[in-house]
Design a protein around this motif. Sequence first.
Motif, mmCIF file in Angstrom:
data_model
loop_
_atom_site.group_PDB
_atom_site.id
_atom_site.type_symbol
_atom_site.label_atom_id
_atom_site.label_comp_id
_atom_site.label_asym_id
_atom_site.label_seq_id
_atom_site.Cartn_x
_atom_site.Cartn_y
_atom_site.Cartn_z
ATOM 1 N N TYR A 6 11.042 3.701 78.073
ATOM 2 C CA TYR A 6 12.002 4.517 77.324
ATOM 3 C C TYR A 6 12.863 3.696 76.363
ATOM 4 C CZ TYR A 6 15.128 2.675 80.904
ATOM 5 O OH TYR A 6 15.832 1.842 81.726
ATOM 6 N N ASP A 7 13.064 2.398 76.657
ATOM 7 C CA ASP A 7 13.925 1.558 75.816
ATOM 8 C C ASP A 7 13.154 0.736 74.793
ATOM 9 O OD1 ASP A 7 12.717 -0.023 77.700
ATOM 10 O OD2 ASP A 7 14.517 -1.152 78.230
ATOM 11 N N SER A 8 11.838 0.965 74.693
ATOM 12 C CA SER A 8 11.012 0.241 73.723
ATOM 13 C C SER A 8 10.756 1.133 72.503
ATOM 14 C CB SER A 8 9.674 -0.169 74.350
ATOM 15 O OG SER A 8 8.807 -0.702 73.366
ATOM 16 N N ALA A 50 21.583 10.469 78.434
ATOM 17 C CA ALA A 50 22.040 9.083 78.534
ATOM 18 C C ALA A 50 22.801 8.847 79.830
ATOM 19 C CB ALA A 50 22.924 8.742 77.332
ATOM 20 N N VAL A 53 19.955 8.283 82.334
ATOM 21 C CA VAL A 53 19.155 7.105 82.017
ATOM 22 C C VAL A 53 19.934 5.831 82.316
ATOM 23 C CG1 VAL A 53 18.057 5.822 80.135
ATOM 24 C CG2 VAL A 53 17.739 8.285 80.303
ATOM 25 N N SER A 55 21.768 4.360 79.882
ATOM 26 C CA SER A 55 21.873 3.622 78.624
ATOM 27 C C SER A 55 21.848 4.606 77.462
ATOM 28 C CB SER A 55 20.714 2.630 78.491
ATOM 29 O OG SER A 55 20.672 2.084 77.183
ATOM 30 N N ASP A 56 22.590 4.285 76.408
ATOM 31 C CA ASP A 56 22.565 5.115 75.207
ATOM 32 C C ASP A 56 21.366 4.798 74.317
ATOM 33 O OD1 ASP A 56 24.915 6.512 75.796
ATOM 34 O OD2 ASP A 56 26.158 4.910 74.967
ATOM 35 N N MET A 57 20.743 3.654 74.562
ATOM 36 C CA MET A 57 19.616 3.223 73.738
ATOM 37 C C MET A 57 18.309 3.546 74.452
ATOM 38 S SD MET A 57 20.882 2.107 70.956
ATOM 39 C CE MET A 57 19.452 1.303 70.256
ATOM 40 N N PHE A 58 17.782 4.742 74.202
ATOM 41 C CA PHE A 58 16.475 5.098 74.733
ATOM 42 C C PHE A 58 15.798 6.023 73.729
ATOM 43 C CE2 PHE A 58 19.312 8.384 76.205
ATOM 44 C CZ PHE A 58 18.568 9.559 76.173
ATOM 45 N N TYR A 59 14.475 6.119 73.822
ATOM 46 C CA TYR A 59 13.696 6.820 72.811
ATOM 47 C C TYR A 59 12.711 7.774 73.489
ATOM 48 C CZ TYR A 59 15.484 2.707 70.419
ATOM 49 O OH TYR A 59 16.307 1.726 69.939
ATOM 50 N N GLN A 202 14.090 6.723 87.749
ATOM 51 C CA GLN A 202 14.106 7.006 86.307
ATOM 52 C C GLN A 202 13.066 8.077 85.966
ATOM 53 O OE1 GLN A 202 16.071 7.063 83.741
ATOM 54 N NE2 GLN A 202 16.201 4.862 83.370
#
Length: 477
Positions: A6-8, A50, A53, A55-59, A202
């Motif tokens: 998710y973070d890549s 978020a 998860v 983290s705010d940085m996920f895709y 997760q």
Amino acid sequence: MNSFFYDSFSIMAALCAVEVIVLFWLFIADKPLAYVGLYVIFTCFSMESATFVGSDMFYGFKNFRLAGLNLAVWMLLPAFCMALRRKRIAAKNFNLQAKSFINGLSFFIYIGLFMTAITYCLDDNGFASQNGSLGQLVGCVYSYVLPFAICLCFFVIVFAEEGSVKKLRPYLYSIIVGLAIVFLACLAFDNYGNRGGLQSLQVSDVYFLLTGSLILIVYGNMSKSARAILAISGAVILVLSLRYNASGKIVIVSVLIPFVIIFLSCKQQGANVKSLFVTVLAVFIIVFAVLFLLPKLAADSFLLSSKIEQAVGLFSFGDNWLESMPSSAQMRVTEFLNIGYELINKPWFLPFGKGFIGTVTDGLGYFKDLTVFAFSDWELVLGAYYTMHESLNCFFLVGGVFGLCFYFSVLVSFLKSIDKSPWLVFGMIWFLLFYSYHLSITVYGVLSLAVGLLEASENEFAGILLARTRDSKEISK
């Protein structure tokens, strides 16, 4: 891939590119059922919150944004185009329950928009005069209108296409099995997110809705092997959700599962031996869960133990019931009480509510722990709150007395037919607990509801034909 990468950015961009290409190919080929089925799969497994998860940085399919809207919302547009071409066919095929639900929800949305305009113009509770109110208004309208739009789109496609129940069931089943696999993979490889500041597996938010998957074992329209796979998958989702990803809603749904199984087995006709067996099994599950499973899981999980305490506190009636209730459960009850207090003190809002930007103040002085975990910074500064934590409170605040009547009429309508389709269970849970909640929960709940209402009417019609055939044979004899 959604859960582990998710973070890549590069991996998730490649995955989403494949998903978009597949959906566009189905759109060009004009295959609406396959489009909706895969769209729901892509959305259900995408990370969305978020807060969970960690983290705010996920895709992902739900979190890549174009012009302020996420990719999942943009990819609804082709589905709407296919639905528009079929709306006349669907309108002729809608059964009474589907028509009643869509008409009631349509009126709720239309009156909500009208009351939103009035509430904003009156600057009720200072909403309009606070900086950023227009942005908040757009967000509120979006959260209520989007589920309604998805309902219209999915219902039209499901009711317009021949054999849609048979073709869409595999997609709904596969999400349950797939989620169980993701749960086990996350457990095996220590892939954790965040839940209330604590570690949680997760997985995507759709698990909130699928903790009731064990209920599928009651229904007989599947092979023994499929029933066994779904039973195992449902058990995995339920146990691991309770152990690692517990919430008050999940605890309540988990406790209700055996009672729902008993209710369904008693409603089903012509299977006395099976009904007796299922009832005994449900009673055994209740005793096992209450005496062993829940206490055992709670002993190993602070998150679960706190959620059980909140759920128990909600139903532990007695002296100082409200004051002694855990804060999370108390918040939900006091929201309802404050909404009633607000509407009674402003009776012009009582019949049809305050609209999508309706707010309540703590007029009764019951709100506790007013933090960003309960309400947004914007609401805390305003001192008035629109983010309600239950569908019941949302329908009450937005729609007033009408909203409450619509909510309970839908409940009664679904309960009458729930024994005729397992998908009505998920559709009902979505509507009663998660309306205007996360998109991954919404798309599964709405598709389940549409399939369930169509399947229920088909099974009812088949039952009538079977009864008439038996009557004819008796008359002939």
